[in-house]
Enzyme design. Structure first.
Site, PDB file in Angstrom:
ATOM      1  N   HIS A   1       0.837  -1.198   0.000  1.00 42.67           N
ATOM      2  CA  HIS A   1       0.000   0.000   0.000  1.00 42.67           C
ATOM      3  C   HIS A   1       0.875   1.253   0.000  1.00 42.67           C
ATOM      4  O   HIS A   1       0.622   2.201  -0.735  1.00 42.67           O
ATOM      5  CB  HIS A   1      -0.907   0.026   1.238  1.00 42.67           C
ATOM      6  CG  HIS A   1      -2.162  -0.753   1.099  1.00 42.67           C
ATOM      7  ND1 HIS A   1      -2.198  -2.124   1.172  1.00 42.67           N
ATOM      8  CD2 HIS A   1      -3.446  -0.343   0.907  1.00 42.67           C
ATOM      9  CE1 HIS A   1      -3.445  -2.529   1.031  1.00 42.67           C
ATOM     10  NE2 HIS A   1      -4.222  -1.479   0.868  1.00 42.67           N
TER      11      HIS A   1
ATOM     12  N   HIS B   1       1.557  -3.817   9.585  1.00 38.11           N
ATOM     13  CA  HIS B   1       2.952  -3.572   9.184  1.00 38.11           C
ATOM     14  C   HIS B   1       3.752  -3.003  10.339  1.00 38.11           C
ATOM     15  O   HIS B   1       3.220  -2.276  11.187  1.00 38.11           O
ATOM     16  CB  HIS B   1       3.027  -2.578   8.019  1.00 38.11           C
ATOM     17  CG  HIS B   1       2.666  -3.160   6.705  1.00 38.11           C
ATOM     18  ND1 HIS B   1       3.454  -4.069   6.055  1.00 38.11           N
ATOM     19  CD2 HIS B   1       1.581  -2.975   5.916  1.00 38.11           C
ATOM     20  CE1 HIS B   1       2.872  -4.413   4.917  1.00 38.11           C
ATOM     21  NE2 HIS B   1       1.729  -3.770   4.821  1.00 38.11           N
TER      22      HIS B   1
END
Length: 174
Positions: free
Chosen positions: A110, A149
């Site tokens: 992303h 993440h």
């Protein structure tokens, strides 16, 4: 080996600090929305708008975005499968706020895509650069807040996306 241990310790400490914030509920709400802006559909709409515009500058921007993404997606997949870094929920035995689209966390796809798009758009529309790069940075932070993440996953994603955007612009001699 010591460097990797230091990076991992830094990541876990920073990630844990983010997860302990008193405003976590509000952060998660905002992070979900920001993260969704980098899921992909807006990139398709941007491409369609640029294609419909048909001005030479917009077509060059579209070509740089397509070339950048054609380099970024395979590199992202290769790095994910080479590094095979487990996501925070696996490493820390916690629950993330969203279900990630794949198993591994490094690098953040992303974030790399957001920085690629923000960098290409900034090249062609410099006055928008602060807004675009802020958006891309928020995408990276959102991925950490959502628990999918570690900070360095998004940092490397940002470097990768920006670098590939600059490479695509160089290749096209924009």
């Amino acid at each position: 080996m010591k460097l990797m241990h230091t990076i991992t310790t830094f990541d876990i400490n920073l990630f844990s600090w983010v997860m302990r914030r008193k405003t976590q509920k509000f952060q998660v709400h905002c992070a979900r929305w920001i993260s969704k802006t980098a899921d992909g559909p807006l990139y398709v709409l941007l491409g369609a708008a640029l294609l419909c515009s048909k001005t030479p500058a917009d077509l060059l921007l579209l070509h740089s975005l397509v070339l950048g993404l054609l380099m970024e997606r395979p590199l992202y997949a290769i790095l994910k499968n080479l590094c095979r870094r487990d996501r925070p929920p696996v490493v820390l035995n916690i629950q993330s706020f969203i279900v990630p689209s794949d198993r591994f966390s490094f690098p953040s796809g992303h974030t790399s895509a957001a920085f690629l798009v923000a960098t290409c758009l900034s090249y062609f529309h410099p006055p928008l650069a602060p807004l675009l790069l802020t958006w891309a940075s928020l995408v990276g932070m959102a991925r950490v807040v959502l628990g999918v993440h570690f900070p360095t996953d998004t940092f490397i994603g940002a470097l990768m996306g920006s670098g590939l955007a600059l490479l695509s612009l160089e290749i096209l001699n924009a």
